[in-house]
Enzyme design. Structure first.
Site, PDB file in Angstrom:
ATOM      1  N   LYS A 122       0.695  -0.873   0.413  1.00 33.26           N
ATOM      2  CA  LYS A 122      -0.073   0.239  -0.240  1.00 33.26           C
ATOM      3  C   LYS A 122       0.744   1.435  -0.295  1.00 33.26           C
ATOM      4  O   LYS A 122       2.438   1.360   1.126  1.00 33.26           O
ATOM      5  CB  LYS A 122      -1.163   0.031   1.400  1.00 33.26           C
ATOM      6  CG  LYS A 122      -2.320   0.589   0.850  1.00 33.26           C
ATOM      7  CD  LYS A 122      -2.651   0.447   0.479  1.00 33.26           C
ATOM      8  CE  LYS A 122      -4.598   0.699   1.007  1.00 33.26           C
ATOM      9  NZ  LYS A 122      -5.160  -0.416  -0.042  1.00 33.26           N
TER      10      LYS A 122
HETATM   11  N1  GLU Z   1      -6.928   0.094  -3.111  1.00 40.89           N
HETATM   12  C1  GLU Z   1      -8.310  -1.102  -3.274  1.00 40.89           C
HETATM   13  C2  GLU Z   1      -7.451  -1.751  -2.408  1.00 40.89           C
HETATM   14  O1  GLU Z   1      -8.002  -1.280  -1.364  1.00 40.89           O
HETATM   15  C3  GLU Z   1      -7.837  -1.971  -4.556  1.00 40.89           C
HETATM   16  C4  GLU Z   1      -6.136  -2.617  -4.497  1.00 40.89           C
HETATM   17  C5  GLU Z   1      -5.912  -2.729  -6.601  1.00 40.89           C
HETATM   18  O2  GLU Z   1      -6.565  -2.913  -6.658  1.00 40.89           O
HETATM   19  O3  GLU Z   1      -4.779  -3.259  -6.098  1.00 40.89           O
HETATM   20  O4  GLU Z   1      -8.688  -3.413  -2.424  1.00 40.89           O
END
Ligand code: GLU
Length: 424
Positions: free
Chosen positions: A114
């Site tokens: 993240k």
């Molecule tokens: N931000 C989204 C999540 O928390 C998507 C992450 C992604 O598609 O890589 O799942």
């Protein structure tokens, strides 16, 4: 332009600790070896960068940015980038670990990561956001990569920001690298169905849980907290499947209508009102905190972390909670909810539809091919249903809540893969 300092998480649980307490419980039930537990409890890599950005008034502001790679055991790491005033290393660490578990639960070949920048995009111009995103990408040029670490949107970012990221990364490489990021605009190699994918997965897992609980969708009422991408799509799609959405809310305001809120009208209003529901006339305005404790059958927290806590969990009346947001329930609240007999479809399962379609986008980019929306939806619905059934079976076999079962499924997969790959 005022910059908002990250708020201290005083009255809330530390999100990394909240994640760890579930991880610990699930590891104990699984009988995970201490060595493997120690490998999985620490992020593999944490990068912190300072990003000087020229603001529109000519001043230079320095933003702090993060990228945490929790694990690359299952494959390249995957996870969104958050632009929000509250972003801090601890939150990003928790969110990165949740991505590892999420990808493992839906069985896609990614590790977890993240990223985030502490900033307030609501108070920044498009030009300032673009310069910030390019500066962030520049600093992460060696971290990102289609076989290494693949970002995506999260709170405060969307297709526009992913386009800037893809462009900046590609300029440095001297060629277009579409597969370095997902959640892009369709014309840049984005996938059909990606925008609504997280909300759609929430709908699919909510219906699967309702079937088990024998709740008839055509007679069920629902409240949705958060009206961003996830909440508004979940509300729209659940309504299409028969549920009466009695309440919706966003950061600024909350609305209730016993006969059901007109979701299309609310979306239109939000889009014409700088993304805010404030002033929506299709329902009665209620207190923002009330939305979680309304007498509805299904509650969808789709806003942010730690909104269901020790202080309000006892007042929840819904029979089913489907977590559209990451980490909306504190670990203290878990026990209260379990004792009340409420079923929770946990975040790492309920909101995994987003990363699933991100995976499809990456696959399409690598194949140089485009799938139809019908193919995307059919395949992601199947993955979500299979993941739900797998977690439900584990919960039944071990007599544990769905959350612990989801962690067990995920940890078991990552641990087994780790053992095959081996350490030093
Ligand atoms: N931000 C989204 C999540 O928390 C998507 C992450 C992604 O598609 O890589 O799942």
């Amino acid at each position: 332009m005022a910059y908002i300092e990250p708020a201290p998480l005083l009255d809330k649980e530390n999100p990394f600790e909240a994640m760890m307490s579930r991880f610990r419980t699930a590891s104990q039930i699984l009988g995970l070896e201490e060595e493997v537990y120690n490998v999985l409890k620490n992020p593999a890599k944490q990068v912190i960068v300072s990003l000087p950005v020229t603001m529109d008034d000519g001043s230079i502001k320095v933003f702090e940015g993060y990228r945490v790679i929790h694990s690359t055991i299952l494959g390249p790491s995957k996870g969104g980038i958050r632009f929000d005033p509250h972003v801090n290393l601890d939150e990003v660490k928790a969110l990165a670990a949740w991505m590892t578990w999420k990808c493992a639960v839906v069985d896609i070949p990614y590790g977890g990561a993240k990223g985030g920048v502490a900033c307030n995009p609501r108070e920044m111009s498009a030009g300032e956001i673009e310069r910030l995103m390019r500066a962030y990408t520049q600093s992460m040029q060696d971290v990102f990569g289609p076989d290494q670490d693949i970002p995506a949107p999260d709170m405060g970012t969307g297709p526009r920001e992913m386009a800037w990221l893809m462009d900046q990364y590609s300029r440095n490489k001297g060629m277009t690298v579409a597969a370095v990021v997902t959640g892009k605009p369709i014309v840049l190699g984005g996938s059909l169905g990606r925008t609504e994918a997280t909300g759609r997965g929430v709908m699919v897992s909510a219906l699967a849980a309702m079937e088990k609980l024998k709740i008839n969708p055509y007679k069920a009422t629902c409240a949705v907290q958060g009206f961003g991408n996830v909440g508004s799509w979940a509300a729209r799609l659940l309504h299409e499947r028969g549920l009466k959405i009695q309440a919706i809310s966003d950061l600024a305001s909350a609305y209730y209508n016993e006969d059901g809120v007109d979701i299309e009208a609310a979306v239109k209003y939000r889009d014409s009102n700088k993304g805010s529901l404030d002033g929506f006339s299709g329902a009665e305005k209620i207190n923002g905190s009330e939305i979680l404790t309304l007498p509805v059958d299904v509650l969808v927290p789709a806003a942010t972390e730690d909104v269901i806590t020790g202080s309000n969990a006892g007042n929840i009346k819904a029979q089913l909670i489907v977590e559209g947001a990451n980490g909306p329930t504190s670990s203290k609240a878990d026990n209260i909810i379990f004792d009340k007999g409420i079923t929770v479809v946990p975040d790492i399962l309920a909101n995994a539809g987003g990363v699933t379609v991100s995976y499809f986008e990456w696959v399409q980019n690598r194949l140089g091919y485009k799938w139809t929306a019908e193919r995307v939806n059919r395949r992601s619905d199947r993955i979500m249903k299979d993941a739900f059934n797998n977690v439900f079976k584990t919960a039944t076999d071990y007599k544990v809540p769905l959350r612990i079962a989801a962690y067990m499924v995920a940890i078991d997969k990552v641990a087994k893969t780790y053992k095959f790959r081996g350490g030093y």
